[in-house]
Design an enzyme around this catalytic site. Structure first.
Site, mmCIF file in Angstrom:
data_model
loop_
_atom_site.group_PDB
_atom_site.id
_atom_site.type_symbol
_atom_site.label_atom_id
_atom_site.label_comp_id
_atom_site.label_asym_id
_atom_site.label_seq_id
_atom_site.Cartn_x
_atom_site.Cartn_y
_atom_site.Cartn_z
ATOM 1 N N LYS A 162 0.828 -1.214 0.000
ATOM 2 C CA LYS A 162 0.000 0.000 0.000
ATOM 3 C C LYS A 162 0.858 1.259 0.000
ATOM 4 O O LYS A 162 0.485 2.282 -0.590
ATOM 5 C CB LYS A 162 -0.951 0.002 1.214
ATOM 6 C CG LYS A 162 -2.333 -0.518 0.889
ATOM 7 C CD LYS A 162 -2.474 -2.006 0.884
ATOM 8 C CE LYS A 162 -2.398 -2.673 -0.424
ATOM 9 N NZ LYS A 162 -2.502 -4.154 -0.345
ATOM 10 N N VAL A 170 1.308 -19.840 -18.629
ATOM 11 C CA VAL A 170 2.755 -19.811 -18.805
ATOM 12 C C VAL A 170 3.285 -21.238 -18.695
ATOM 13 O O VAL A 170 2.975 -21.952 -17.727
ATOM 14 C CB VAL A 170 3.400 -18.890 -17.748
ATOM 15 C CG1 VAL A 170 4.917 -18.961 -17.834
ATOM 16 C CG2 VAL A 170 2.913 -17.467 -17.942
ATOM 17 N N ALA A 191 3.099 -14.162 -9.413
ATOM 18 C CA ALA A 191 2.067 -13.893 -8.390
ATOM 19 C C ALA A 191 0.932 -14.881 -8.584
ATOM 20 O O ALA A 191 -0.184 -14.523 -8.936
ATOM 21 C CB ALA A 191 1.569 -12.453 -8.512
ATOM 22 N N GLY A 203 -0.281 -17.091 -6.336
ATOM 23 C CA GLY A 203 -0.964 -17.547 -5.140
ATOM 24 C C GLY A 203 -0.006 -17.839 -3.996
ATOM 25 O O GLY A 203 1.214 -17.686 -4.133
ATOM 26 N N ASP A 247 -3.714 -17.369 7.674
ATOM 27 C CA ASP A 247 -3.422 -17.985 6.376
ATOM 28 C C ASP A 247 -3.101 -19.473 6.500
ATOM 29 O O ASP A 247 -3.111 -20.188 5.485
ATOM 30 C CB ASP A 247 -2.214 -17.294 5.722
ATOM 31 C CG ASP A 247 -2.562 -15.949 5.102
ATOM 32 O OD1 ASP A 247 -3.682 -15.457 5.333
ATOM 33 O OD2 ASP A 247 -1.704 -15.395 4.382
ATOM 34 N N HIS A 272 -23.938 15.107 1.982
ATOM 35 C CA HIS A 272 -23.721 15.559 0.616
ATOM 36 C C HIS A 272 -22.684 16.663 0.594
ATOM 37 O O HIS A 272 -22.747 17.564 1.436
ATOM 38 C CB HIS A 272 -25.025 16.089 0.005
ATOM 39 C CG HIS A 272 -24.825 16.696 -1.348
ATOM 40 N ND1 HIS A 272 -24.663 15.919 -2.473
ATOM 41 C CD2 HIS A 272 -24.718 17.993 -1.751
ATOM 42 C CE1 HIS A 272 -24.473 16.709 -3.522
ATOM 43 N NE2 HIS A 272 -24.506 17.979 -3.114
HETATM 44 P P1 FAD Z 1 1.693 -14.085 8.320
HETATM 45 O O1 FAD Z 1 1.448 -12.640 8.206
HETATM 46 O O2 FAD Z 1 2.294 -14.795 7.158
HETATM 47 O O3 FAD Z 1 2.594 -14.291 9.610
HETATM 48 C C1 FAD Z 1 3.054 -15.536 10.009
HETATM 49 C C2 FAD Z 1 4.261 -15.347 10.909
HETATM 50 O O4 FAD Z 1 4.606 -16.608 11.474
HETATM 51 C C3 FAD Z 1 5.492 -14.853 10.158
HETATM 52 O O5 FAD Z 1 6.003 -13.725 10.815
HETATM 53 C C4 FAD Z 1 6.454 -16.037 10.225
HETATM 54 O O6 FAD Z 1 7.817 -15.659 10.300
HETATM 55 C C5 FAD Z 1 6.021 -16.732 11.506
HETATM 56 N N1 FAD Z 1 6.337 -18.165 11.567
HETATM 57 C C6 FAD Z 1 6.065 -19.108 10.622
HETATM 58 N N2 FAD Z 1 6.452 -20.331 11.043
HETATM 59 C C7 FAD Z 1 6.974 -20.152 12.283
HETATM 60 C C8 FAD Z 1 7.544 -21.037 13.248
HETATM 61 N N3 FAD Z 1 7.622 -22.358 13.025
HETATM 62 N N4 FAD Z 1 8.003 -20.521 14.406
HETATM 63 C C9 FAD Z 1 7.927 -19.180 14.649
HETATM 64 N N5 FAD Z 1 7.392 -18.298 13.784
HETATM 65 C C10 FAD Z 1 6.913 -18.782 12.618
HETATM 66 N N6 FAD Z 1 -4.160 -8.985 3.138
HETATM 67 C C11 FAD Z 1 -5.085 -8.040 3.399
HETATM 68 O O7 FAD Z 1 -5.991 -8.284 4.193
HETATM 69 N N7 FAD Z 1 -5.022 -6.812 2.801
HETATM 70 C C12 FAD Z 1 -4.053 -6.492 1.912
HETATM 71 O O8 FAD Z 1 -4.014 -5.376 1.393
HETATM 72 C C13 FAD Z 1 -3.055 -7.471 1.621
HETATM 73 N N8 FAD Z 1 -2.061 -7.182 0.764
HETATM 74 C C14 FAD Z 1 -1.089 -8.119 0.541
HETATM 75 C C15 FAD Z 1 -0.064 -7.794 -0.340
HETATM 76 C C16 FAD Z 1 0.953 -8.699 -0.574
HETATM 77 C C17 FAD Z 1 2.071 -8.334 -1.529
HETATM 78 C C18 FAD Z 1 0.949 -9.963 0.102
HETATM 79 C C19 FAD Z 1 2.056 -10.949 -0.125
HETATM 80 C C20 FAD Z 1 -0.085 -10.287 0.969
HETATM 81 C C21 FAD Z 1 -1.109 -9.376 1.194
HETATM 82 N N9 FAD Z 1 -2.185 -9.664 2.049
HETATM 83 C C22 FAD Z 1 -3.145 -8.730 2.278
HETATM 84 C C23 FAD Z 1 -2.292 -10.955 2.743
HETATM 85 C C24 FAD Z 1 -1.842 -10.845 4.195
HETATM 86 O O9 FAD Z 1 -0.502 -10.393 4.229
HETATM 87 C C25 FAD Z 1 -1.978 -12.188 4.881
HETATM 88 O O10 FAD Z 1 -3.297 -12.669 4.741
HETATM 89 C C26 FAD Z 1 -1.661 -12.059 6.363
HETATM 90 O O11 FAD Z 1 -0.352 -11.595 6.558
HETATM 91 C C27 FAD Z 1 -1.821 -13.417 7.045
HETATM 92 O O12 FAD Z 1 -1.582 -13.258 8.390
HETATM 93 P P2 FAD Z 1 -1.052 -14.457 9.292
HETATM 94 O O13 FAD Z 1 -0.841 -13.875 10.648
HETATM 95 O O14 FAD Z 1 -1.929 -15.631 9.143
HETATM 96 O O15 FAD Z 1 0.358 -14.895 8.652
HETATM 97 P P1 AMP Z 2 -4.314 -15.515 -6.512
HETATM 98 O O1 AMP Z 2 -4.312 -16.946 -6.023
HETATM 99 O O2 AMP Z 2 -5.607 -14.794 -6.328
HETATM 100 O O3 AMP Z 2 -3.132 -14.729 -6.024
HETATM 101 O O4 AMP Z 2 -4.145 -15.594 -8.104
HETATM 102 C C1 AMP Z 2 -3.113 -16.289 -8.750
HETATM 103 C C2 AMP Z 2 -3.496 -16.448 -10.213
HETATM 104 O O5 AMP Z 2 -2.403 -16.992 -10.942
HETATM 105 C C3 AMP Z 2 -4.683 -17.395 -10.432
HETATM 106 O O6 AMP Z 2 -5.717 -16.689 -11.060
HETATM 107 C C4 AMP Z 2 -4.111 -18.487 -11.323
HETATM 108 O O7 AMP Z 2 -5.033 -18.906 -12.323
HETATM 109 C C5 AMP Z 2 -2.907 -17.800 -11.995
HETATM 110 N N1 AMP Z 2 -1.896 -18.767 -12.475
HETATM 111 C C6 AMP Z 2 -1.413 -19.850 -11.817
HETATM 112 N N2 AMP Z 2 -0.487 -20.513 -12.579
HETATM 113 C C7 AMP Z 2 -0.380 -19.818 -13.768
HETATM 114 C C8 AMP Z 2 0.406 -19.978 -14.973
HETATM 115 N N3 AMP Z 2 1.276 -20.987 -15.143
HETATM 116 N N4 AMP Z 2 0.240 -19.064 -15.976
HETATM 117 C C9 AMP Z 2 -0.623 -18.024 -15.831
HETATM 118 N N5 AMP Z 2 -1.387 -17.840 -14.722
HETATM 119 C C10 AMP Z 2 -1.280 -18.707 -13.695
#
Ligand code: FAD
Ligand code: AMP
Length: 480
Positions: free
Chosen positions: A58, A245, A277, A279, A320, A452
């Site tokens: 962001k 791809v 990107a 997933g 996640d 408004h």
């Molecule tokens: P994480 O944030 O992944 O944190 C997990 C933590 O656990 C990490 O710090 C890791 O080091 C630690 N860990 C893992 N295994 C161990 C272990 N064995 N021992 C100790 N520590 C450990 N989500 C949104 O809602 N809004 C957004 O705008 C958004 N933008 C994003 C943009 C990008 C580029 C990306 C990559 C993700 C984005 N997301 C967004 C998704 C969001 O970042 C995740 O959904 C969120 O961080 C998940 O939170 P979490 O706490 O489950 O895991």
């Molecule tokens: P998201 O899971 O929302 O981050 O989206 C990832 C996107 O990547 C999905 O829409 C997939 O269909 C796409 N994707 C995965 N593998 C390939 C590939 N080999 N070529 C093009 N797109 C892909």
């Protein structure tokens, strides 16, 4: 002696740190174990979200939006600029400062709430025992009556496009480019691909987005997806759907990407940088000793019920690392729920109302059911949509692209979904979430007074449009 805790949270991302803070607020002796460290060996809190996800993306979206506005919109406002330039290093420095501030803020919150922090890699041994390996390889153990796994996720890699951490990068690498690439390939038209593609496109890259599926934003309402696709294409994002791809190769300072087009023909495109990107996958490898008795599903997610409970009493998993959308706010709410459950309170998460947001410009956002989902569920559906082009505040701000759409049940009048593409889409959909959380009817929204001129008037008019009584509707029946 083994230290004992009421709650041990593994992972300090938004799911884990929120859970730890709430547990401590509820009087539970809480520890959070986090393995991430900075270059100086200090624990780094905030997980993916704060360090390489939501917050830095962001920050760059905001910087690049300002640059783009200066380049393409200021003149229309009568603002003249002599020499416009982008200093990528300064932009990155600002982003890093934002990240440090937010991450440091969590350390302060832990201290204020009395959450203990242990730096190291945690492993669940079972029988309330957790093993921790620190950066020097020293192994210790703690005992916790309750364990919350919040280990998050990591970017998926695909064999046709192996990363080289310079020309071919994942989302983390895409937040670190040192200059604006001339030709940028983005593989995957998901949320992350669109956001990062937009950042660099606004700064001048020619961006090609290759997406294997043939429909754009499959999870969104079709009308919203259609309008969004049109807007992104108009902005210059070259989105190629139905293009899988299949291989790639680095030649000198270029990446050659081979993909199959919708007719099955192989096409080669050459880029200066490629962002993969496609997933994210849960980070659960080597997390559980076999004796822990925890099941992972076939994609590696920790198996949990609707209260984030595993089959093992006292062992929970959130964020996640478990089923459901990979979103920070979803994980954070699960973290709160689990802390409250451990403290003996009743708690739940409303999984029907998780807001989805794409922070492009305009934003795309939605919550609740799409028109298609409601129809599939057998609901008798009515909808109303209203364009920002008929909203005074939006026109005054030169932000008149997009629309707000409401999906409702025509038998009960209940609002089932709110969807938007527009410059304030996220905030407007959030108003819709509040309404839906209180089981609002379309009539409730129609009877609500909106200030408004505000962008929110589009939500009001969309509610009025459901029953074909929008006041400022240029075309009584449809918008976009
Ligand atoms: P994480 O944030 O992944 O944190 C997990 C933590 O656990 C990490 O710090 C890791 O080091 C630690 N860990 C893992 N295994 C161990 C272990 N064995 N021992 C100790 N520590 C450990 N989500 C949104 O809602 N809004 C957004 O705008 C958004 N933008 C994003 C943009 C990008 C580029 C990306 C990559 C993700 C984005 N997301 C967004 C998704 C969001 O970042 C995740 O959904 C969120 O961080 C998940 O939170 P979490 O706490 O489950 O895991
Ligand atoms: P998201 O899971 O929302 O981050 O989206 C990832 C996107 O990547 C999905 O829409 C997939 O269909 C796409 N994707 C995965 N593998 C390939 C590939 N080999 N070529 C093009 N797109 C892909």
């Amino acid at each position: 002696m083994t230290e004992k805790f009421d709650v041990a949270v593994i992972g300090a991302g938004p799911a884990g740190y929120v859970c730890a803070i709430r547990a401590a607020q509820l009087g539970l002796k809480t520890v959070c174990v986090e393995k991430w460290q900075d270059a100086a060996g200090k624990p780094t809190l905030g997980g993916t979200c704060l360090n390489v996800g939501c917050i830095p993306s962001k920050a760059l979206l905001d910087s690049s939006h300002r640059f783009h506005q200066a380049a393409h919109q200021f003149a229309e406002h009568g603002i003249a600029l002599e020499k416009l330039g982008i200093d990528v290093a300064a932009m990155m420095k600002r982003k890093d400062k934002v990240v440090q501030k937010m991450s440091g803020g969590i350390k302060a919150l832990f201290a204020a709430n009395g959450v203990s922090l242990i730096s190291g890699v945690a492993r669940v041994l079972g029988n309330e025992r957790i093993e921790i390996t620190d950066a020097a390889g020293k192994v210790s153990e703690i005992h916790a009556s309750n364990t919350v796994v919040a280990t998050g996720s990591h970017p998926v890699e695909i064999p046709p496009v192996p990363l080289d951490d310079n020309l071919i990068v994942n989302s983390t690498g895409a937040l670190e480019f040192d200059k604006v690439p001339g030709r940028l390939g983005v593989i995957g038209a998901g949320v992350i691909g669109l956001e990062l593609g937009s950042v660099w496109a606004r700064l001048g890259s020619q961006v090609v987005v290759l997406e294997a599926l043939d429909n754009f934003l499959g999870m969104a309402d079709r009308q919203i997806a259609r309008v969004s696709e049109k807007i992104f294409r108009k902005q210059g994002l070259d989105i190629r759907l139905g293009c899988r791809v299949v291989s790639s190769g680095i030649e000198g300072q270029e990446v050659k990407v081979h993909y199959q087009d919708p007719q099955g023909k192989e096409v080669v495109e050459v880029f200066d940088k490629v962002i993969v990107a496609v997933g994210r996958a849960p980070s659960t490898a080597n997390l559980f000793a076999p004796e822990a008795g925890v099941e992972l599903d076939n994609r590696g997610f920790v198996a949990v019920d609707d209260r984030c409970r595993t089959a093992v009493p006292g062992l929970f998993a959130v964020g996640d690392a478990v089923r459901g959308p990979m979103l920070a706010h979803k994980g954070a709410e699960e973290g709160v729920m689990v802390a409250e459950l451990i403290a003996g309170k009743a708690a739940e998460v409303n999984y029907d109302l998780v807001p989805s947001i794409i922070y492009t410009h305009p934003e795309v956002a939605w919550a609740g059911q799409t028109e298609e989902q409601a129809k599939e569920a057998g609901v008798s559906v009515k909808t109303g949509a209203f364009p920002f082009s008929a909203v005074g505040r939006a026109v005054a701000a030169n932000e008149s692209e997009g629309l707000v759409k409401i999906v409702a049940d025509s038998d009960t009048d209940r609002v089932l979904g709110v969807h938007a593409v527009g410059s304030c889409a996220a905030e407007l959909v959030q108003q819709g979430v509040v309404a839906m959380e209180f089981s609002a009817s379309v009539e409730d929204l129609a009877l609500t007074m909106f200030g408004h001129p505000t962008f929110g008037e589009a939500l009001h008019e969309a509610a009025l449009a459901v029953d074909e009584r929008a006041i400022h509707m240029p075309n009584r029946k449809s918008a976009g």
